[in-house]
Design a protein around this motif. Structure first.
Motif, PDB file in Angstrom:
ATOM      1  N   THR A   6       0.835  -1.195   0.000  1.00 37.90           N
ATOM      2  CA  THR A   6       0.000   0.000   0.000  1.00 37.90           C
ATOM      3  C   THR A   6       0.878   1.257   0.000  1.00 37.90           C
ATOM      4  N   ASN A   7       0.337   2.286  -0.610  1.00 38.43           N
ATOM      5  CA  ASN A   7       1.041   3.569  -0.657  1.00 38.43           C
ATOM      6  C   ASN A   7       0.765   4.339   0.631  1.00 38.43           C
ATOM      7  N   THR A  64       1.844   7.342   1.346  1.00 38.27           N
ATOM      8  CA  THR A  64       1.779   8.784   1.128  1.00 38.27           C
ATOM      9  C   THR A  64       0.332   9.242   1.116  1.00 38.27           C
ATOM     10  N   PRO A  65      -0.039  10.224   1.929  1.00 37.27           N
ATOM     11  CA  PRO A  65      -1.436  10.671   1.954  1.00 37.27           C
ATOM     12  C   PRO A  65      -1.804  11.372   0.651  1.00 37.27           C
ATOM     13  N   ASP A  66      -3.083  11.273   0.298  1.00 39.93           N
ATOM     14  CA  ASP A  66      -3.539  11.914  -0.927  1.00 39.93           C
ATOM     15  C   ASP A  66      -3.757  13.407  -0.711  1.00 39.93           C
ATOM     16  N   LEU A  67      -4.164  14.108  -1.762  1.00 38.05           N
ATOM     17  CA  LEU A  67      -4.323  15.555  -1.712  1.00 38.05           C
ATOM     18  C   LEU A  67      -5.427  15.966  -0.745  1.00 38.05           C
ATOM     19  N   THR A 109      -6.432  14.410   1.942  1.00 37.49           N
ATOM     20  CA  THR A 109      -5.971  14.236   3.323  1.00 37.49           C
ATOM     21  C   THR A 109      -5.037  15.374   3.747  1.00 37.49           C
ATOM     22  N   THR A 119       4.550  12.314   8.404  1.00 36.09           N
ATOM     23  CA  THR A 119       4.397  11.874   7.010  1.00 36.09           C
ATOM     24  C   THR A 119       5.609  11.070   6.584  1.00 36.09           C
ATOM     25  N   ASP A 169       6.752  11.447   3.381  1.00 37.08           N
ATOM     26  CA  ASP A 169       7.329  12.108   2.221  1.00 37.08           C
ATOM     27  C   ASP A 169       8.797  12.444   2.488  1.00 37.08           C
TER      28      ASP A 169
END
Length: 244
Positions: free
Chosen positions: A2-3, A5-8, A10, A29, A31
């Protein structure tokens, strides 16, 4: 896999929550841009130095009263990371607050040379920068502290207020953040050390020439004055003989 990284959406929600509740705990995070800092050794070193400038407790005249006011709770210069030190070996900043005389000049140069590199100088007040009110009628005032040690920032005024010292500290911090240790030794050089201009005083005749002390009325005061001062008074016949 699973990715993480949070989406935009979030990220926008986290930003909104941070604005509405600024004391909330930050979300961790994954990132790389949020967890890795890229810098240089010079930038990191300069950032550490500009955040911990330690001034030397040094003052010679009334400008030091304004400098001492910074230590109080009204101005509180500790927020800049400035910690006053009494030893030149633990200080990297000297604020020449007050008039520098030729008698004090060797002591100032000695204190500056005992400070470790890199070190900085702030010239505070008109008397320190150009001699001020003593520039034309004094034989002992140094016409500018830059004739003794290299100066980084000048603070004009007589005397300058504590806010002016804050402005000089901010300018010095900007200078520290943009400099390189290798280049400082080449740029910061003393060009006119121990040089001072001559005074412009004119020779005049002394006011006290001694004629009053040698006058007859001073040597032989009147009888009334002599009697009032408790001096022996000659009779009239004796005075006539002396005058004859």
């Amino acid at each position: 896999m699973t990715n993480s990284t949070p989406d935009l959406a979030t990220l926008k929600k986290q930003t909104t929550d941070k604005i509405l509740n600024p004391i909330a705990r930050n979300q961790v995070t994954q990132d790389l841009s949020e967890n890795i800092i890229l810098t240089t050794v010079d930038d990191l070193h300069n950032w550490a130095r500009l955040s911990s400038l330690w001034p030397l407790l040094y003052g010679t005249a009334c400008c030091f009263i304004e400098f001492a006011a910074l230590i109080g709770s009204r101005f509180d210069f500790d927020r800049f990371g400035l910690v006053p030190r009494s030893s030149p070996r633990q200080a990297d900043l000297i604020i020449t607050a007050g008039t520098i005389t030729m008698k004090m000049a060797p002591a100032l140069v000695r204190l500056y040379e005992e400070m470790p590199e890199p070190k900085y100088v702030i010239a505070m007040g008109a008397c320190t920068i150009t001699g001020g009110m003593f520039s034309s009628d004094s034989t002992t005032a140094v016409r500018g502290v830059d004739k003794l040690i290299p100066v980084d920032v000048y603070i004009p005024g007589c005397p300058p207020r504590p806010e002016a010292i804050f402005d000089a500290i901010i300018k010095l911090r900007k200078k520290v953040s943009n400099e390189s240790i290798q280049e400082r030794g080449k740029v910061q050089s003393q060009t006119h050390r121990y040089y001072s201009t001559t005074h412009n005083m004119k020779m005049v005749d002394p006011i006290l020439d001694g004629k009053y002390l040698r006058s007859d009325t001073r040597k032989n005061p009147p009888a009334e004055l002599a009697a009032a001062m408790g001096l022996p008074v000659l009779d009239t016949a004796t005075q006539v003989k002396q005058e004859a």
